[in-house]
Write a protein that holds these residues in place. Structure first.
Motif, PDB file in Angstrom:
ATOM      1  N   GLU A  96       0.831  -1.202   0.000  1.00 21.90           N
ATOM      2  CA  GLU A  96       0.000   0.000   0.000  1.00 21.90           C
ATOM      3  C   GLU A  96       0.868   1.256   0.000  1.00 21.90           C
ATOM      4  N   ALA A  97       1.965   1.228   0.747  1.00 23.77           N
ATOM      5  CA  ALA A  97       2.850   2.399   0.806  1.00 23.77           C
ATOM      6  C   ALA A  97       3.480   2.669  -0.560  1.00 23.77           C
ATOM      7  N   ARG A  98       3.866   1.610  -1.278  1.00 25.12           N
ATOM      8  CA  ARG A  98       4.445   1.789  -2.601  1.00 25.12           C
ATOM      9  C   ARG A  98       3.408   2.329  -3.591  1.00 25.12           C
ATOM     10  N   ASP A  99       2.171   1.796  -3.476  1.00 29.40           N
ATOM     11  CA  ASP A  99       1.104   2.287  -4.351  1.00 29.40           C
ATOM     12  C   ASP A  99       0.806   3.756  -4.077  1.00 29.40           C
ATOM     13  N   TRP A 100       0.820   4.126  -2.798  1.00 31.18           N
ATOM     14  CA  TRP A 100       0.597   5.537  -2.419  1.00 31.18           C
ATOM     15  C   TRP A 100       1.652   6.445  -3.040  1.00 31.18           C
ATOM     16  N   LEU A 101       2.935   6.020  -2.964  1.00 29.75           N
ATOM     17  CA  LEU A 101       4.015   6.818  -3.540  1.00 29.75           C
ATOM     18  C   LEU A 101       3.899   6.872  -5.063  1.00 29.75           C
ATOM     19  N   ARG A 102       3.527   5.760  -5.665  1.00 32.24           N
ATOM     20  CA  ARG A 102       3.384   5.720  -7.118  1.00 32.24           C
ATOM     21  C   ARG A 102       2.298   6.698  -7.565  1.00 32.24           C
ATOM     22  N   GLY A 103       1.227   6.774  -6.762  1.00 33.76           N
ATOM     23  CA  GLY A 103       0.165   7.721  -7.092  1.00 33.76           C
ATOM     24  C   GLY A 103       0.622   9.152  -6.998  1.00 33.76           C
ATOM     25  N   ILE A 104       1.440   9.470  -5.988  1.00 42.45           N
ATOM     26  CA  ILE A 104       1.972  10.819  -5.849  1.00 42.45           C
ATOM     27  C   ILE A 104       2.814  11.195  -7.059  1.00 42.45           C
ATOM     28  N   LEU A 105       3.693  10.275  -7.475  1.00 39.81           N
ATOM     29  CA  LEU A 105       4.595  10.555  -8.595  1.00 39.81           C
ATOM     30  C   LEU A 105       3.854  10.665  -9.913  1.00 39.81           C
ATOM     31  N   SER A 106       2.719   9.994 -10.018  1.00 41.39           N
ATOM     32  CA  SER A 106       1.953  10.062 -11.282  1.00 41.39           C
ATOM     33  C   SER A 106       0.911  11.161 -11.285  1.00 41.39           C
ATOM     34  N   GLY A 107       0.819  11.923 -10.182  1.00 43.00           N
ATOM     35  CA  GLY A 107      -0.104  13.041 -10.124  1.00 43.00           C
ATOM     36  C   GLY A 107      -1.525  12.675  -9.799  1.00 43.00           C
ATOM     37  N   GLU A 108      -1.747  11.490  -9.265  1.00 40.69           N
ATOM     38  CA  GLU A 108      -3.107  11.074  -8.910  1.00 40.69           C
ATOM     39  C   GLU A 108      -3.538  11.803  -7.651  1.00 40.69           C
ATOM     40  N   PRO A 109      -4.805  12.168  -7.559  1.00 42.91           N
ATOM     41  CA  PRO A 109      -5.299  12.842  -6.336  1.00 42.91           C
ATOM     42  C   PRO A 109      -5.364  11.810  -5.199  1.00 42.91           C
ATOM     43  N   GLU A 110      -5.045  12.254  -3.995  1.00 40.51           N
ATOM     44  CA  GLU A 110      -5.114  11.365  -2.844  1.00 40.51           C
ATOM     45  C   GLU A 110      -6.552  11.157  -2.442  1.00 40.51           C
ATOM     46  N   ALA A 111      -6.865   9.912  -2.049  1.00 38.85           N
ATOM     47  CA  ALA A 111      -8.236   9.600  -1.637  1.00 38.85           C
ATOM     48  C   ALA A 111      -8.553  10.255  -0.317  1.00 38.85           C
TER      49      ALA A 111
END
Length: 316
Positions: A301-316
Motif C-alpha cells: 500500500e505504501a508503494r502504491d501511495w508513492l506511485r500515485g503521488i509521482l503520477s499526479g493522482e489525487p489522494e483519496a
C-alpha cells in the motif's frame, strides 16, 4: 512408461555414526539416496560445487560453542552455495576405549575439538591430568584409537558409536550441558529459495562499509526498523587486516516477504559486500510473529501511495 527418478548423492561429515549423519537422517528426500561420507567441510562444499553431490549436511552452530567458524568462513568466501534447510541434533557424548581398558588406564584422549570443549567439566573432574589429541570427527576419534593411528587410550564419541565399533563405554553423558544442541544446514548450489512456510529464516553474511562509531547500529537498524528479529549475530574476521570483520546474520522471515526484501535491499545499499545464504524453513517450525504494521500489504500500500503521488493522482 514408468518414469525413472534420478538418484541423488548427499555428502556429510563421516564416517557412519556421526552427529552429521543423524542430521541427514532427518531429511525426508535424502532417505534411500546415496550418502557420501567426507573428511571435512571443505570436501563437502567441493562435492556440491563440482557436482559430485546434490547437497551437503554441515554443522554451522552449537548451543555451547557458538558458530562453527570453518563453515561460516567457507560460506562467506565460496560463491555458488545456498542453504535450503536447517536441522537440530541433541548432542551428548560417551567416553569409549578398547575392550578391557579401565578409566585408570586413560592418560591421552582423542576428540574432535568441538566435542572436547563440551566435555571440559567432566574431564576436569574425572581425568584432570589427561592430554588431548584432536580428531577429524567424533567417530574418527574412536577409529584412530582402535587402529592405532592416534596415540590414545580413550576417545570421546557419539553414543551411537557402540552400534558400529567394538568398544567399552567407560562413561556416558559426559557433556557439560545435557541440553546441548548442534544446528546443521543442508547446502546446495545456488537455486531459488524454498517457498515460504510462515516459519522461515533468512541467513546472510554482511561486511561493514568502514569502521566508524555507530556502523554496527546502522546495520542492525535495517532490520529493527522493519520489525525483523535477528536470531543470530556473529562476527568473523575478514582476514585482510586487523579490525576488519564480517557479520553472520540469521533473520526471522523469508526473502519473499516484503519486510525482509526491503531490509535486504537496505543492507545491499549500505554494505560493500552481502552474501545471501538462503531463506528456508526453521528447524523448530515456529511461526514468525511480527507487528501488523510490517505486514506485506502495508508495504504494498505504501508503494502504491508513492506511485500515485509521482503520477499526479489525487489522494483519496
Amino acid at each position: 512408461m514408468k518414469r525413472v527418478t534420478e538418484r541423488r548423492t548427499y555428502s556429510y561429515l563421516g564416517p557412519a555414526g556421526t552427529f552429521t549423519e543423524a542430521a541427514l537422517e532427518q531429511v525426508a528426500e535424502a532417505r534411500g539416496q546415496d550418502w557420501r561420507p567426507v573428511h571435512n567441510a571443505g570436501e563437502a562444499f567441493a562435492d556440491v560445487l563440482e557436482g559430485r553431490s546434490h547437497a551437503a549436511m554441515i554443522a554451522i552452530e552449537n548451543s555451547i560453542e557458538g558458530g562453527v567458524s570453518t563453515t561460516q568462513d567457507a560460506l562467506a568466501t565460496l560463491p555458488g552455495l545456498r542453504i535450503i534447510g536447517e536441522y537440530l541434533v541433541k548432542v551428548n557424548f560417551v567416553l569409549v576405549a578398547p575392550r578391557g581398558t579401565t578409566l585408570d588406564d586413560v592418560q591421552v584422549i582423542a576428540a574432535h575439538p568441538v566435542a572436547y570443549a563440551q566435555c571440559h567439566g567432566w574431564l576436569g573432574e574425572h581425568l584432570p591430568a589427561h592430554s588431548h589429541v584432536p580428531a577429524a570427527s567424533n567417530v574418527a576419534s574412536a577409529i584412530g584409537m582402535l587402529d592405532g593411528s592416534l596415540p590414545v587410550q580413550a576417545a570421546i564419541a557419539p553414543p551411537g558409536i557402540v552400534r558400529h565399533y567394538d568398544v567399552d563405554v567407560l562413561a556416558s553423558e559426559i557433556g557439560d550441558n545435557a541440553q546441548a544442541v548442534t544446528r546443521f544446514v543442508l547446502v546446495t548450489r545456488v537455486s531459488p529459495p524454498p517457498e515460504p512456510t510462515g516459519a522461515d529464516k533468512t541467513s546472510m553474511i554482511v561486511e561493514l562499509p568502514h569502521d566508524h562509531p555507530g556502523a554496527l547500529l546502522e546495520l542492525l537498524e535495517q532490520f529493527s526498523t522493519r520489525g525483523i528479529n535477528l536470531s543470530l549475530i556473529e562476527s568473523r574476521p575478514i582476514g585482510d587486516e586487523l579490525g576488519r570483520y564480517r557479520f553472520v546474520l540469521d533473520a526471522d522471515g523469508h526473502i519473499e516477504h516484503e519486510r525482509m526484501a526491503d531490509a535486504v535491499l537496505g543492507i545491499r545499499r549500505f554494505s560493500p559486500r552481502v552474501v545471501f545464504l538462503g531463506s528456508y524453513p526453521r528447524a523448530d517450525r515456529q511461526i514468525v510473529q511480527y507487528p501488523e504494521r510490517y505486514a506485506d500489504e502495508v508495504f504494498v500500500e505504501a508503494r502504491d501511495w508513492l506511485r500515485g503521488i509521482l503520477s499526479g493522482e489525487p489522494e483519496a
